[in-house]
Design a protein around this motif. Structure first.
Motif, PDB file in Angstrom:
ATOM      1  N   GLY A  42       0.673  -1.214  -0.121  1.00 50.57           N
ATOM      2  CA  GLY A  42       0.077  -0.005   0.190  1.00 50.57           C
ATOM      3  C   GLY A  42       0.828   1.336  -0.042  1.00 50.57           C
ATOM      4  O   GLY A  42       0.427   2.371  -0.061  1.00 50.57           O
ATOM      5  N   LYS A  43       2.208   1.014   0.037  1.00 50.88           N
ATOM      6  CA  LYS A  43       3.269   2.193   0.156  1.00 50.88           C
ATOM      7  C   LYS A  43       3.758   2.429  -1.308  1.00 50.88           C
ATOM      8  O   LYS A  43       4.009   1.592  -2.063  1.00 50.88           O
ATOM      9  CB  LYS A  43       4.086   1.839   1.094  1.00 50.88           C
ATOM     10  CG  LYS A  43       3.799   2.091   2.338  1.00 50.88           C
ATOM     11  CD  LYS A  43       4.963   1.474   3.490  1.00 50.88           C
ATOM     12  CE  LYS A  43       4.258   1.412   4.796  1.00 50.88           C
ATOM     13  NZ  LYS A  43       5.007   0.500   5.816  1.00 50.88           N
ATOM     14  N   ILE A  48      15.951   9.831  -7.795  1.00 53.37           N
ATOM     15  CA  ILE A  48      15.326   8.396  -7.565  1.00 53.37           C
ATOM     16  C   ILE A  48      15.657   8.153  -6.174  1.00 53.37           C
ATOM     17  O   ILE A  48      14.532   7.773  -5.433  1.00 53.37           O
ATOM     18  CB  ILE A  48      15.951   7.235  -8.649  1.00 53.37           C
ATOM     19  CG1 ILE A  48      15.433   7.575  -9.821  1.00 53.37           C
ATOM     20  CG2 ILE A  48      15.578   5.975  -7.713  1.00 53.37           C
ATOM     21  CD1 ILE A  48      13.925   7.184 -10.134  1.00 53.37           C
ATOM     22  N   ALA A  62      15.973  10.067  -3.590  1.00 53.25           N
ATOM     23  CA  ALA A  62      15.311  10.878  -2.665  1.00 53.25           C
ATOM     24  C   ALA A  62      13.727  10.293  -2.872  1.00 53.25           C
ATOM     25  O   ALA A  62      13.216  10.165  -1.649  1.00 53.25           O
ATOM     26  CB  ALA A  62      15.312  12.517  -3.101  1.00 53.25           C
ATOM     27  N   VAL A  63      13.135   9.946  -4.127  1.00 53.66           N
ATOM     28  CA  VAL A  63      11.907   9.696  -4.260  1.00 53.66           C
ATOM     29  C   VAL A  63      11.657   8.488  -3.137  1.00 53.66           C
ATOM     30  O   VAL A  63      10.906   8.233  -2.796  1.00 53.66           O
ATOM     31  CB  VAL A  63      11.593   9.486  -5.483  1.00 53.66           C
ATOM     32  CG1 VAL A  63      10.132   8.588  -5.814  1.00 53.66           C
ATOM     33  CG2 VAL A  63      11.452  10.874  -6.210  1.00 53.66           C
ATOM     34  N   LEU A  64      12.623   7.206  -3.420  1.00 49.45           N
ATOM     35  CA  LEU A  64      12.638   6.156  -2.686  1.00 49.45           C
ATOM     36  C   LEU A  64      12.723   6.198  -1.267  1.00 49.45           C
ATOM     37  O   LEU A  64      12.101   5.326  -0.770  1.00 49.45           O
ATOM     38  CB  LEU A  64      13.375   5.053  -3.496  1.00 49.45           C
ATOM     39  CG  LEU A  64      13.074   4.656  -5.056  1.00 49.45           C
ATOM     40  CD1 LEU A  64      13.683   3.815  -5.508  1.00 49.45           C
ATOM     41  CD2 LEU A  64      11.556   4.270  -5.200  1.00 49.45           C
ATOM     42  N   THR A  65      13.736   6.840  -1.025  1.00 46.71           N
ATOM     43  CA  THR A  65      13.832   6.821   0.598  1.00 46.71           C
ATOM     44  C   THR A  65      13.493   7.794   1.523  1.00 46.71           C
ATOM     45  O   THR A  65      13.219   7.507   2.753  1.00 46.71           O
ATOM     46  CB  THR A  65      15.599   6.826   0.685  1.00 46.71           C
ATOM     47  OG1 THR A  65      16.134   7.969  -0.059  1.00 46.71           O
ATOM     48  CG2 THR A  65      16.174   5.533  -0.074  1.00 46.71           C
ATOM     49  N   ARG A  66      13.128   8.918   0.918  1.00 43.89           N
ATOM     50  CA  ARG A  66      12.481  10.090   1.993  1.00 43.89           C
ATOM     51  C   ARG A  66      11.180   9.551   2.480  1.00 43.89           C
ATOM     52  O   ARG A  66      10.309   9.023   1.805  1.00 43.89           O
ATOM     53  CB  ARG A  66      12.562  11.467   0.964  1.00 43.89           C
ATOM     54  CG  ARG A  66      13.961  11.947   0.904  1.00 43.89           C
ATOM     55  CD  ARG A  66      14.901  12.244   1.948  1.00 43.89           C
ATOM     56  NE  ARG A  66      15.805  11.205   2.135  1.00 43.89           N
ATOM     57  CZ  ARG A  66      16.656  11.123   3.001  1.00 43.89           C
ATOM     58  NH1 ARG A  66      16.693  12.047   3.976  1.00 43.89           N
ATOM     59  NH2 ARG A  66      17.491  10.126   3.092  1.00 43.89           N
ATOM     60  N   LYS A  67      10.911  10.220   3.871  1.00 46.47           N
ATOM     61  CA  LYS A  67       9.752   9.879   4.187  1.00 46.47           C
ATOM     62  C   LYS A  67       9.006  11.089   4.291  1.00 46.47           C
ATOM     63  O   LYS A  67       7.649  11.140   4.131  1.00 46.47           O
ATOM     64  CB  LYS A  67       9.992   9.551   5.769  1.00 46.47           C
ATOM     65  CG  LYS A  67      10.693   8.309   6.042  1.00 46.47           C
ATOM     66  CD  LYS A  67       9.956   7.095   6.330  1.00 46.47           C
ATOM     67  CE  LYS A  67      10.946   6.082   6.990  1.00 46.47           C
ATOM     68  NZ  LYS A  67      10.753   4.746   5.861  1.00 46.47           N
ATOM     69  N   VAL A  95      10.173  14.137  -1.196  1.00 42.83           N
ATOM     70  CA  VAL A  95       9.622  13.216  -2.364  1.00 42.83           C
ATOM     71  C   VAL A  95       9.611  14.188  -3.375  1.00 42.83           C
ATOM     72  O   VAL A  95      10.199  13.888  -4.665  1.00 42.83           O
ATOM     73  CB  VAL A  95       8.502  12.236  -1.954  1.00 42.83           C
ATOM     74  CG1 VAL A  95       8.270  11.490  -3.500  1.00 42.83           C
ATOM     75  CG2 VAL A  95       8.956  11.307  -0.882  1.00 42.83           C
ATOM     76  N   VAL A 147       4.926   9.541   4.075  1.00 39.38           N
ATOM     77  CA  VAL A 147       4.393   8.850   2.884  1.00 39.38           C
ATOM     78  C   VAL A 147       4.273   7.378   3.457  1.00 39.38           C
ATOM     79  O   VAL A 147       3.368   6.795   2.952  1.00 39.38           O
ATOM     80  CB  VAL A 147       5.118   8.867   1.588  1.00 39.38           C
ATOM     81  CG1 VAL A 147       5.074  10.218   1.011  1.00 39.38           C
ATOM     82  CG2 VAL A 147       6.661   8.514   1.867  1.00 39.38           C
ATOM     83  N   ASP A 148       5.044   6.910   4.504  1.00 33.16           N
ATOM     84  CA  ASP A 148       4.622   5.523   4.961  1.00 33.16           C
ATOM     85  C   ASP A 148       3.527   5.547   5.532  1.00 33.16           C
ATOM     86  O   ASP A 148       2.901   4.222   5.784  1.00 33.16           O
ATOM     87  CB  ASP A 148       5.929   5.338   6.078  1.00 33.16           C
ATOM     88  CG  ASP A 148       7.141   4.981   5.273  1.00 33.16           C
ATOM     89  OD1 ASP A 148       7.149   4.882   3.914  1.00 33.16           O
ATOM     90  OD2 ASP A 148       8.257   4.846   5.819  1.00 33.16           O
ATOM     91  N   ILE A 191       0.989   7.058   4.759  1.00 36.63           N
ATOM     92  CA  ILE A 191      -0.391   7.260   3.801  1.00 36.63           C
ATOM     93  C   ILE A 191      -0.372   6.026   3.148  1.00 36.63           C
ATOM     94  O   ILE A 191       0.101   6.172   1.926  1.00 36.63           O
ATOM     95  CB  ILE A 191      -0.115   8.614   3.076  1.00 36.63           C
ATOM     96  CG1 ILE A 191       0.191   9.808   4.087  1.00 36.63           C
ATOM     97  CG2 ILE A 191      -1.283   8.960   2.295  1.00 36.63           C
ATOM     98  CD1 ILE A 191       0.953  11.089   3.494  1.00 36.63           C
ATOM     99  N   ASP A 192      -1.221   5.087   3.474  1.00 37.74           N
ATOM    100  CA  ASP A 192      -1.107   3.976   2.506  1.00 37.74           C
ATOM    101  C   ASP A 192      -2.682   3.538   2.259  1.00 37.74           C
ATOM    102  O   ASP A 192      -2.797   2.248   2.047  1.00 37.74           O
ATOM    103  CB  ASP A 192      -0.221   2.710   3.006  1.00 37.74           C
ATOM    104  CG  ASP A 192      -0.522   2.790   4.633  1.00 37.74           C
ATOM    105  OD1 ASP A 192      -1.758   3.340   5.159  1.00 37.74           O
ATOM    106  OD2 ASP A 192       0.001   1.624   5.195  1.00 37.74           O
TER     107      ASP A 192
END
Lengths: 692, 102
Positions: free
Chosen positions: A669-670, B20, B22-27, B32, B94-95, B97-98
């Protein structure tokens, strides 16, 4: 009234009691006065049958009215040609008068039953069964073919079974019903075989067609002995229904039914059927068959009369007297006295119904005591029952001024003439002896029941005359037992209307197979009147002789009864001691029941046991073996199913589940996880495309 | 050693990788978005570099301009979405917000 109307009215008459039956069997419990339904249908039928008889005898004196229709059309059958079965009804003088008799007796029995059966838990069903009984008998009377005759014959058997076993809570009643049914079946086998032989040869069931074929010399399978055989086989049915020796054992047991039912069975509906059947096939009986029939009748008359002397149950005495009188009728048919047999059938119907209803009245008054040893002196308590009973007794004993005298005398005269012509003196001797016995046992019954001092004071004190609805039937039947309804001359029937309309048909079997005096003489071929002048003279002469002898015999019988039971000059007990062997023989009914139960019944039971053993061991063994094999097979098949098939299915499921568990983790969901996957995918795609 | 196409492409690759990453690792959702800006700009460098060293005329520069405009619009809308998300979830992580629906 034209022919069609008459036929239609007869057909309606046939079905009227059935309507009552259907209404009562389905809605009887909801109708409060249920007897009215059945009685009104019977009453309507009675009125209509009076009309039918009157019209028939006035306007269609000689003509037989027949209505028939094709019931089944088999079309063209290989080797046989066109084949079909016709059903229909035939109204001739015999059947019209018989129908009226059935209705009269049935009506008085219905009337009598209202009070007699009052308070019975199955009151409405009782009347329903009476209706069914009447319907079945009317079917036998009116049919014009053997097939319908057989169907209604069995229906009579069924309804008698239902009525004899009406109080089936009593073991004895249930047994008696079964006995009646089974014993009748034995006779019916013969009847059925006879019909089948006729059908196999003539391809028709209709009386008139079969008779006309025979009269043209077309014998069944071209053999005279087969014709004799057919006659005897069909007579077997009559042996069963009319309780002739050796199948007479069921009728006395049938007394377990309600008394009005006994009246119906004994008078008009059941036992009369056998005599009626023989009368119907009378023309096709050869001399050998006739001799056989006459012998059976004579033996029956003698055996049952000797049994009746010592019985103590009022209904059993009457039952044996019925068997004896039926023997008379059968013997009379056998010796060619067709007219007197039929006359006796009618007169006997009235006075025997009266006797039974009278005994019903006595039993009712004595609170269901049936043993005449506990009666006595009832004359004062039941005056009307007594006087009517006396009339019936005189009639059955053949005393002048009664109807019984006319018919019984005729029968005795017939046997005498037969003996003169053929030399069989056995028949008149038996006939006269039985006449004496009849008078004796009937007066014994009357004296023990009505005369002398009461032997059971308690029951005597409570005895009371029966209600009006039970007395009206008795009085009307007593009136019908008087000569005037049959002939204006009390000593000679030949002046009466009955003689005019019931004519002895001439025999149709080939000349060499018939008694010479039964063959149609050339002179009177226009009519059905058959007998040559010589025969008529002999009959006439024999008639006067028979009258004198039979009167002496009846007087002797009555005197003997009076001496022993009224004046007690000779003690009955001492007489019984002196003749103890004969007495016991008679009291135990010639040990017929014991004989049958030791032989036929024991044999049947033994056979059943053997068959049961066979069934239990062999058949059941095979079945159980098959079952075992099947079970073993099922068990192994079940094992295969459980382990292999289910295992495969479960394996697939758990395999899928396992991978599901793994792949579930991908769906987080992430968004970032998905992006990683997208990126990975793109990199993989990149390498794939690059390698290409 | 003069500066050539390879240098630009290398720079662009480094920028893309950092984006990339930044997009993949930042919370934080803002970070992001910043990663996405880096990715877009690395693409821009590619466009301009190929336009300068290839025979494509000015098409590359024009596309780069379009991308800049698009990035501006994207930033505006994305920030608005982030604001709304913050209002809704009280976080921009973002973690957490799922969920697609409440």
């Amino acid at each position: 009234m034209n022919e069609n109307l008459l036929i239609q009215l007869s057909a309606i008459n046939l079905f009227l009691p059935l309507i009552g039956f259907i209404i009562l069997i389905f809605f009887g419990k909801r109708i409060s006065r249920s007897h009215l339904v059945e009685i009104s249908t019977i009453f309507l039928g009675l009125l209509a049958s009076i009309v039918v008889v009157h019209q028939k005898l006035s306007y269609y004196e000689i003509k037989d009215l027949v209505y028939e229709f094709q019931w089944i059309d088999f079309g063209k059958v290989p080797f046989l040609g066109k084949l079909g079965i016709n059903l229909g009804i035939q109204v001739d003088n015999v059947s019209a008068i018989m129908m009226l008799t059935v209705y009269i007796v049935s009506f008085v029995v219905h009337l009598f039953s209202i009070k007699y059966m009052e308070g019975d838990p199955r009151y409405s069903r009782y009347f329903a069964y009476l209706g069914l009984f009447t319907f079945s008998m009317l079917g036998i009377v009116l049919t014009h073919n053997f097939l319908m005759m057989y169907i209604f014959w069995e229906l009579v058997g069924l309804s008698s079974y239902l009525l004899i076993g009406f109080w089936f809570e009593k073991q004895s009643a249930a047994d008696a019903a079964k006995k009646a049914f089974i014993v009748n079946r034995i006779g019916d086998i013969g009847f059925f075989l006879g019909i089948l032989i006729l059908f196999a040869h003539y391809h028709t069931f209709t009386f008139s067609e079969i008779f006309s074929q025979i009269s043209q010399g077309n014998l069944p399978f071209n053999s005279g002995s087969v014709l004799t055989l057919v006659g005897i086989l069909i007579f077997c049915g009559a042996i069963g229904k009319s309780a002739q020796f050796p199948l007479h054992v069921w009728l006395p047991d049938a007394m377990e039914g309600p008394t009005p039912v006994s009246a119906l069975i004994h008078a008009a509906t059941m036992v009369a059927a056998g005599v009626y059947l023989v009368a119907r096939i009378f023309v096709m009986l050869t001399s050998d068959a006739l001799l056989f029939i006459a012998s059976i009748g004579a033996i029956t008359a003698f055996i049952s009369a000797t049994i009746a002397i010592t019985q103590t149950d009022i209904k059993r005495i009457l039952a044996y007297s019925t068997v004896s009188q039926l023997g008379y009728m059968i013997m009379s048919l056998g010796v060619g006295a067709y007219f007197f047999a039929f006359l006796h059938l009618i007169t006997h119907a009235f006075f025997k119904a009266g006797l039974f209803l009278g005994s019903g009245s006595v039993i009712h008054a004595m609170h269901h005591e049936q043993d005449i040893r506990f009666m006595g002196g009832l004359r004062k308590k039941l005056p009307i029952t007594y006087y009517t009973f006396i009339i019936f007794t005189l009639a059955i004993s053949g005393i002048p001024l009664t109807s019984g005298f006319l018919s019984k005398d005729g029968i005795l005269g017939g046997t005498l003439a037969f003996a003169q012509l053929t030399g069989y003196w056995f028949f008149p001797v038996i006939g006269f002896f039985v006449a004496m016995l009849t008078a004796f046992y009937m007066f014994r019954l009357v004296i023990l029941t009505f005369h002398g001092e009461p032997r059971d004071y308690q029951k005597f004190e409570h005895a009371h005359e029966s209600p009006t609805t039970m007395l009206i039937p008795l009085i009307s039947l007593a009136l019908l037992s008087i000569f005037i309804f049959f002939s204006p001359n009390p000593l000679n029937i030949e002046t009466g209307w009955f003689y005019k309309w019931i004519q002895t048909p001439h025999t149709i079997v080939p000349k060499e197979m018939a008694f010479p005096f039964m063959i149609q003489s050339e002179i009177s071929s226009a009519h059905k009147i058959i007998h040559s002048k010589v025969y008529t003279e002999i009959v006439h002469h024999a008639h006067s002789t028979a009258m004198i002898i039979s009167l002496i015999m009846a007087g002797l019988g009555i005197l003997l009864a009076l001496i022993i039971y009224q004046w007690r000059i000779i003690s009955a007990d001492k007489l019984a001691l002196k003749l103890s062997l004969l007495y016991k023989f008679s009291l135990n009914k010639w040990y017929f029941d014991e004989l049958y139960s030791k032989t036929f019944v024991a044999f049947t039971i033994g056979l059943s046991k053997v068959l049961a053993w066979f069934d239990l061991k062999i058949i059941d063994g095979i079945v159980n073996g098959v079952a075992g094999v099947t079970r073993w097979f099922s068990a192994s098949s079940g094992l295969f199913d459980n382990k292999v098939i289910d295992g495969a299915v479960n394996l697939t499921a758990s395999f899928t589940g396992f991978f599901g568990l793994i792949f579930r983790k991908l769906q987080t969901g992430k968004v970032q996880t998905y992006l990683v996957m997208v990126l990975t995918g793109i990199i993989i795609l990149f390498f794939i495309i690059k390698s290409i | 050693m003069s500066v050539g196409l390879y240098h630009f492409i290398t720079l662009s690759a480094i920028l893309f990788s950092m984006g990339i990453f930044a997009v993949l690792t930042r919370k934080n959702a803002i970070q992001v978005l910043m990663g996405i800006e880096l990715i877009l700009n690395s693409a821009n460098i590619n466009f301009v570099a190929f336009a300068r060293y290839g025979n494509f005329g000015y098409n590359g520069q024009i596309v780069a301009l379009f991308v800049i405009i698009l990035a501006a619009a994207e930033a505006a809308i994305a920030l608005a979405i982030v604001l709304n998300i913050y209002k809704h979830f009280n976080t921009v992580n973002v973690d957490e917000i799922d969920r697609l629906k409440e």
